[in-house]
Design a protein around this motif. Sequence first.
Motif, PDB file in Angstrom:
ATOM      1  N   SER A  19      17.151  51.303  32.146  1.00  0.00           N
ATOM      2  CA  SER A  19      18.505  52.149  32.681  1.00  0.00           C
ATOM      3  C   SER A  19      18.773  53.148  31.635  1.00  0.00           C
ATOM      4  N   LEU A  20      19.750  54.016  32.085  1.00  0.00           N
ATOM      5  CA  LEU A  20      20.158  55.137  31.238  1.00  0.00           C
ATOM      6  C   LEU A  20      20.891  54.312  29.961  1.00  0.00           C
ATOM      7  N   ALA A  21      21.513  53.417  30.062  1.00  0.00           N
ATOM      8  CA  ALA A  21      22.233  52.831  28.977  1.00  0.00           C
ATOM      9  C   ALA A  21      21.178  52.433  27.809  1.00  0.00           C
ATOM     10  N   GLN A  22      19.935  51.658  28.522  1.00  0.00           N
ATOM     11  CA  GLN A  22      18.894  51.435  27.626  1.00  0.00           C
ATOM     12  C   GLN A  22      18.152  52.559  26.929  1.00  0.00           C
ATOM     13  N   TRP A  23      17.795  53.657  27.497  1.00  0.00           N
ATOM     14  CA  TRP A  23      17.527  54.627  27.184  1.00  0.00           C
ATOM     15  C   TRP A  23      18.195  55.213  25.918  1.00  0.00           C
ATOM     16  N   VAL A  24      19.600  55.252  26.285  1.00  0.00           N
ATOM     17  CA  VAL A  24      20.572  55.875  25.150  1.00  0.00           C
ATOM     18  C   VAL A  24      20.517  55.165  23.847  1.00  0.00           C
ATOM     19  N   ALA A  25      20.473  53.934  24.112  1.00  0.00           N
ATOM     20  CA  ALA A  25      20.363  52.937  23.092  1.00  0.00           C
ATOM     21  C   ALA A  25      19.130  53.136  22.168  1.00  0.00           C
ATOM     22  N   ILE A  26      17.910  53.245  22.920  1.00  0.00           N
ATOM     23  CA  ILE A  26      16.581  53.696  22.207  1.00  0.00           C
ATOM     24  C   ILE A  26      16.579  54.848  21.328  1.00  0.00           C
ATOM     25  N   VAL A  27      17.356  55.848  21.917  1.00  0.00           N
ATOM     26  CA  VAL A  27      17.406  57.274  21.349  1.00  0.00           C
ATOM     27  C   VAL A  27      18.682  57.283  19.954  1.00  0.00           C
ATOM     28  N   GLN A  28      19.357  56.429  20.240  1.00  0.00           N
ATOM     29  CA  GLN A  28      20.539  56.146  19.250  1.00  0.00           C
ATOM     30  C   GLN A  28      19.989  55.398  18.197  1.00  0.00           C
ATOM     31  N   LYS A  29      19.224  54.203  18.447  1.00  0.00           N
ATOM     32  CA  LYS A  29      18.432  53.749  17.293  1.00  0.00           C
ATOM     33  C   LYS A  29      17.559  54.312  16.414  1.00  0.00           C
ATOM     34  N   GLU A  30      17.034  55.469  16.981  1.00  0.00           N
ATOM     35  CA  GLU A  30      16.312  56.550  16.116  1.00  0.00           C
ATOM     36  C   GLU A  30      17.314  57.420  15.301  1.00  0.00           C
ATOM     37  N   ASP A  31      18.480  57.594  15.503  1.00  0.00           N
ATOM     38  CA  ASP A  31      19.333  58.184  14.754  1.00  0.00           C
ATOM     39  C   ASP A  31      18.997  59.792  14.714  1.00  0.00           C
ATOM     40  N   PHE A  32      18.747  60.334  16.092  1.00  0.00           N
ATOM     41  CA  PHE A  32      18.540  61.834  16.035  1.00  0.00           C
ATOM     42  C   PHE A  32      20.132  62.399  16.205  1.00  0.00           C
ATOM     43  N   LYS A  33      19.844  63.512  15.514  1.00  0.00           N
ATOM     44  CA  LYS A  33      21.355  64.303  15.388  1.00  0.00           C
ATOM     45  C   LYS A  33      21.278  65.591  16.533  1.00  0.00           C
ATOM     46  N   LYS A  34      20.150  66.068  16.892  1.00  0.00           N
ATOM     47  CA  LYS A  34      19.996  67.227  17.659  1.00  0.00           C
ATOM     48  C   LYS A  34      19.172  66.868  18.845  1.00  0.00           C
ATOM     49  N   HIS A  35      19.723  67.763  19.959  1.00  0.00           N
ATOM     50  CA  HIS A  35      19.368  67.508  21.145  1.00  0.00           C
ATOM     51  C   HIS A  35      17.687  67.785  21.182  1.00  0.00           C
ATOM     52  N   GLY A  36      17.238  68.812  20.500  1.00  0.00           N
ATOM     53  CA  GLY A  36      15.670  69.288  20.542  1.00  0.00           C
ATOM     54  C   GLY A  36      14.844  67.924  19.992  1.00  0.00           C
ATOM     55  N   GLU A  37      15.446  67.292  18.979  1.00  0.00           N
ATOM     56  CA  GLU A  37      14.715  65.889  18.550  1.00  0.00           C
ATOM     57  C   GLU A  37      14.520  64.780  19.487  1.00  0.00           C
ATOM     58  N   ILE A  38      15.613  64.900  20.115  1.00  0.00           N
ATOM     59  CA  ILE A  38      15.518  63.820  21.315  1.00  0.00           C
ATOM     60  C   ILE A  38      14.635  64.261  22.477  1.00  0.00           C
ATOM     61  N   LEU A  39      14.483  65.469  22.868  1.00  0.00           N
ATOM     62  CA  LEU A  39      13.640  65.799  23.918  1.00  0.00           C
ATOM     63  C   LEU A  39      12.093  65.660  23.510  1.00  0.00           C
ATOM     64  N   LYS A  40      12.013  66.261  22.345  1.00  0.00           N
ATOM     65  CA  LYS A  40      10.520  65.798  21.744  1.00  0.00           C
ATOM     66  C   LYS A  40      10.171  64.514  21.791  1.00  0.00           C
ATOM     67  N   PHE A  41      10.960  63.701  21.285  1.00  0.00           N
ATOM     68  CA  PHE A  41      10.793  62.202  20.999  1.00  0.00           C
ATOM     69  C   PHE A  41      10.386  61.556  22.566  1.00  0.00           C
ATOM     70  N   LEU A  42      11.381  61.848  23.453  1.00  0.00           N
ATOM     71  CA  LEU A  42      11.164  61.232  24.638  1.00  0.00           C
ATOM     72  C   LEU A  42       9.855  61.876  25.520  1.00  0.00           C
ATOM     73  N   LYS A  43       9.685  63.149  25.394  1.00  0.00           N
ATOM     74  CA  LYS A  43       8.534  63.792  25.985  1.00  0.00           C
ATOM     75  C   LYS A  43       7.125  63.256  25.498  1.00  0.00           C
ATOM     76  N   THR A  44       7.016  63.146  24.140  1.00  0.00           N
ATOM     77  CA  THR A  44       5.862  62.951  23.430  1.00  0.00           C
ATOM     78  C   THR A  44       5.468  61.419  23.365  1.00  0.00           C
ATOM     79  N   GLU A  45       6.546  60.606  22.851  1.00  0.00           N
ATOM     80  CA  GLU A  45       6.513  59.156  22.933  1.00  0.00           C
ATOM     81  C   GLU A  45       6.507  58.250  24.137  1.00  0.00           C
TER      82      GLU A  45
END
Length: 184
Positions: A19-45
């Motif tokens: 779910s969206l909430a699960q993906w948000v939790a995954i991203v927040q666990k990575e402690d990204f601060k910038k939009h571009g960091e999250i995009l790169k993580f989700l696209k590449t990983e």
Amino acid sequence: MDQAAQTMIDNLEKNTGKSLAQWVAIVQKEDFKKHGEILKFLKTEHAFTHGFANLVAHKALKSDAGSVSDTDELTIKQYKGKEHFLPIFDKLSKEIKAFGTDIAFAPKNAYVSIKRKKQFAMLIPATKTRYEIGINLKGHPPEGVLEIDTKTNGMCSHKIHLKDEKDVSSEVITWIKKAYETAG
């Protein structure tokens, strides 16, 4: 929440099993601060498309209109230190609203997305000296003030640069209206 956003959220879970909430939790666990960091993580990983990565990034950072209680706060934040561009924003907003009653302005942290059935434009106070309008006119050649956009990762096909309110010409409005008409 508009129907397009809800459909995207539903498709995210259908396509990824989370779910969206699960993906948000995954991203927040990575402690990204910038939009571009999250995009790169989700696209590449996680092999996300740009649209799904963008959705999760905005929700994780609470940087879209659907994640804040007062969308005016996002617009005010965009123009902090760039207040001289507010007359451009005001003039463009007024002109665009005159196109029809089916237009939605959706502020984000760095820009305002303008949608009909789909996004057709973005209003971006890019730097202290450059204002950009991103527009979606896929397949249209560059012409006049209209340039090909190579920076927004496919969110817009073209862009127009402005420096001052007087740059909001009839040609600029015509290009935005063309994008509006193709988004219906």
